[in-house]
Scaffold this motif. Structure first.
Motif, PDB file in Angstrom:
ATOM      1  N   LYS A  46       6.189  -0.451   5.763  1.00  0.00           N
ATOM      2  CA  LYS A  46       5.070   0.212   5.098  1.00  0.00           C
ATOM      3  C   LYS A  46       5.383   1.686   4.827  1.00  0.00           C
ATOM      4  N   TRP A 102      -2.042  -1.534  -0.198  1.00  0.00           N
ATOM      5  CA  TRP A 102      -2.828  -2.484   0.611  1.00  0.00           C
ATOM      6  C   TRP A 102      -3.720  -3.429  -0.185  1.00  0.00           C
ATOM      7  N   TYR A 137      -0.090   6.752   7.904  1.00  0.00           N
ATOM      8  CA  TYR A 137       1.280   6.501   7.439  1.00  0.00           C
ATOM      9  C   TYR A 137       1.933   7.742   6.855  1.00  0.00           C
TER      10      TYR A 137
END
Length: 229
Positions: free
Chosen positions: A159, A185, A197
């Protein structure tokens, strides 16, 4: 034989702003096309400008509507939006509609020129996407999925890499929270996931994550990866 000057379409209803931009950009070798309203702007698209500077406050067509119309006719020309200070929602909407960047009035000519160069670079990168992106000490090999800072390999989670890849593909351009959430997402709408993130990515690629040099925050709007070298 010298190269043809880059055409810039300036859409602004304020004569002093148009004069400022005409004088400032002409000295840098740009060819200026002026439009004082939305109708003239749409007619001027036939002159194939390489970049558009768009003021959102126009007398005849609402700025976001005009942006949507321009994108309907040309989905790739870089657009730098001019907006009033504090119009955060307007900036986000413009970016979501396809603007490449924004500047808040009053602005400095040096900053505008830098944003224009970044937007033009981004367009070139999209049309001839380079397999290796470099910005300062950061390098990202999009083919081999190798990320380095200097000579040091950086290990990213899937990710984290996807986040960096999207930022690299749009380097120099402001990406809104909404755009990034949708890219990464699909269903998620909570920007807190994104912040987590971004923080993790900064921990791995920034010399000082509290003062990032690569992944830059556009407060209340989103993030921008520093343009490539």
């Amino acid at each position: 034989m010298s190269a043809a000057p880059i055409k810039v379409l300036v859409i602004d209803d304020e004569p002093p702003i148009r004069k400022l931009l005409r004088m400032g950009l002409s000295t840098q070798g740009y060819e200026i096309i002026e439009a004082s309203n939305g109708k003239i702007a749409l007619d001027s698209l036939t002159q194939d400008p390489a970049l558009i500077i768009l003021d959102l406050g126009l007398p005849d067509i609402q700025g976001h509507d005009l942006l949507r119309m321009i994108r309907g006719r040309n989905d790739s020309v870089p657009i730098v939006v001019l907006s009033s200070r504090g119009d955060e929602a307007g900036k986000v909407q413009a970016l979501d509609l396809g603007a490449d960047d924004y500047l808040t009035k009053p602005f400095g000519m040096d900053e505008l020129l830098a944003r224009m160069r970044a937007a033009l670079r981004h367009q070139l990168q999209v049309h001839g996407e380079r397999p290796v992106f470099r910005s300062g000490d950061l390098s990202v090999d999009l083919v081999r999925r190798i990320v380095k800072v200097g000579d040091k390999d950086v290990k990213l989670s899937p990710k984290e890499y996807e986040l960096l890849r999207v930022l690299v593909q749009h380097a120099g351009k402001v990406l809104t929270h909404r755009f990034l959430l949708k890219e990464l997402w699909d269903e998620l709408t909570d920007a807190q996931y994104l912040r987590v993130y971004v923080r993790q990515l900064r921990q791995k690629i920034e010399a000082d994550p509290e003062r990032p040099q690569f992944v830059l925050t556009e407060t209340g709007i989103g993030y921008r990866l520093r343009a490539g070298d």
